[in-house]
Design a protein around this motif. Structure first.
Motif, PDB file in Angstrom:
ATOM      1  N   ASP A 136       1.176  -0.601 -13.805  1.00 27.03           N
ATOM      2  CA  ASP A 136       0.820  -1.949 -13.362  1.00 27.03           C
ATOM      3  C   ASP A 136       1.990  -2.596 -12.621  1.00 27.03           C
ATOM      4  OD1 ASP A 136      -1.031  -4.282 -13.453  1.00 27.03           O
ATOM      5  OD2 ASP A 136       0.612  -5.185 -14.565  1.00 27.03           O
ATOM      6  N   ALA A 137       3.211  -2.399 -13.147  1.00 25.39           N
ATOM      7  CA  ALA A 137       4.401  -2.952 -12.479  1.00 25.39           C
ATOM      8  C   ALA A 137       4.591  -2.322 -11.103  1.00 25.39           C
ATOM      9  CB  ALA A 137       5.636  -2.720 -13.341  1.00 25.39           C
ATOM     10  N   ALA A 138       4.357  -0.990 -10.999  1.00 26.36           N
ATOM     11  CA  ALA A 138       4.501  -0.295  -9.722  1.00 26.36           C
ATOM     12  C   ALA A 138       3.463  -0.804  -8.723  1.00 26.36           C
ATOM     13  CB  ALA A 138       4.356   1.211  -9.922  1.00 26.36           C
ATOM     14  N   HIS A 139       2.239  -1.035  -9.215  1.00 27.76           N
ATOM     15  CA  HIS A 139       1.177  -1.533  -8.333  1.00 27.76           C
ATOM     16  C   HIS A 139       1.509  -2.938  -7.833  1.00 27.76           C
ATOM     17  CE1 HIS A 139      -2.787  -2.059  -6.668  1.00 27.76           C
ATOM     18  NE2 HIS A 139      -3.010  -3.116  -7.440  1.00 27.76           N
ATOM     19  N   GLN A 140       1.998  -3.777  -8.737  1.00 30.70           N
ATOM     20  CA  GLN A 140       2.369  -5.131  -8.346  1.00 30.70           C
ATOM     21  C   GLN A 140       3.509  -5.118  -7.326  1.00 30.70           C
ATOM     22  OE1 GLN A 140       0.751  -7.903  -9.080  1.00 30.70           O
ATOM     23  NE2 GLN A 140      -0.712  -6.733 -10.308  1.00 30.70           N
ATOM     24  N   LYS A 141       4.448  -4.184  -7.488  1.00 29.56           N
ATOM     25  CA  LYS A 141       5.565  -4.071  -6.541  1.00 29.56           C
ATOM     26  C   LYS A 141       5.059  -3.644  -5.172  1.00 29.56           C
ATOM     27  CE  LYS A 141      10.166  -2.086  -5.921  1.00 29.56           C
ATOM     28  NZ  LYS A 141       9.951  -1.758  -4.510  1.00 29.56           N
ATOM     29  N   GLN A 142       4.098  -2.710  -5.149  1.00 32.41           N
ATOM     30  CA  GLN A 142       3.528  -2.273  -3.874  1.00 32.41           C
ATOM     31  C   GLN A 142       2.869  -3.440  -3.143  1.00 32.41           C
ATOM     32  OE1 GLN A 142       0.866   0.899  -4.950  1.00 32.41           O
ATOM     33  NE2 GLN A 142       2.463   2.458  -4.977  1.00 32.41           N
ATOM     34  N   ILE A 143       2.127  -4.239  -3.903  1.00 28.39           N
ATOM     35  CA  ILE A 143       1.477  -5.406  -3.300  1.00 28.39           C
ATOM     36  C   ILE A 143       2.518  -6.396  -2.791  1.00 28.39           C
ATOM     37  CG2 ILE A 143       0.021  -7.409  -3.791  1.00 28.39           C
ATOM     38  CD1 ILE A 143      -1.496  -5.688  -5.788  1.00 28.39           C
TER      39      ILE A 143
END
Length: 202
Positions: free
Chosen positions: A88-95
């Motif tokens: 989830d943290a990686a996805h938020q960083k991508q966004i």
């Protein structure tokens, strides 16, 4: 005490009725208390029965898991929760990175940047990403580049493409470069490096 016993001692009907009324007044509360105690006992027995059923059900459930590796299951659950948080943290960083890059591109275009790659290389991206007011700070950083002597040549209105003959790829008249060559040249200029010589250069 029965009515027959009272009649046997010679009491009149009125006297017997009065004695019976007095007796009922004393006995009725006792009967009510006795009935309440019976009702409470029945309710308590019902609760005990329900608790016994619950305890039996729990024992049956525990029996099914008596050979289970509880510690291992807890570790698996912990690992899964950690993996979900990481993803989830990686996805938020991508966004976040995508939104930042789009905003950066728009700010460079608004400042008439000629070479986005060269301009981006001159910015402190880590500090700008960590900023609480990214848009304003990015605009200020780009404005500083437009005013600095060693980077202001990277900004300005786009030059008209010269009209020449021959292939549009490569040099025309010894001066025209491809978009990629111009981008590399701008990067080298921004970093203070000399232009790359080609076979047509003397």
């Amino acid at each position: 005490m029965k009515r027959e016993e009272l009649e046997a001692v010679g009491l009149s009907k009125e006297q017997i009725d009065k004695v019976c009324d007095l007796n009922n007044a004393d006995v009725s509360p006792l009967k009510e208390d006795l009935q309440k105690a019976k009702d409470d006992l029945a309710a308590a027995n019902e609760k005990i029965g329900a608790h016994e059923d619950t305890i039996k059900s729990l024992k049956d459930d525990l029996e099914e898991f008596k050979d289970a590796d509880v510690k291992g299951l807890k570790q698996k659950i912990s690992d899964l929760e950690s993996d979900i948080k990481t993803k989830d943290a990686a996805h938020q960083k991508q966004i976040s990175d995508r939104d930042f890059n789009d905003m950066l591109k728009d700010c460079i275009s608004a400042a008439h940047g000629k070479n986005q790659k060269a301009i981006t290389a001159l910015l402190d991206l880590d500090s700008l990403k960590a900023s609480k007011n990214q848009n304003e700070d990015v605009k200020a950083a780009i404005k500083a580049l437009t005013e600095a002597e060693d980077s202001k040549m990277l900004f300005g209105e786009p030059e008209a493409n010269p009209i020449g003959t021959g292939s549009p790829i490569g040099r025309v008249g010894g001066n025209q470069m491809t978009a990629e060559q111009k981008e590399d040249a701008d990067c080298r200029a921004a970093m203070g490096l000399p232009p790359v010589k080609t076979e047509g250069d003397k």
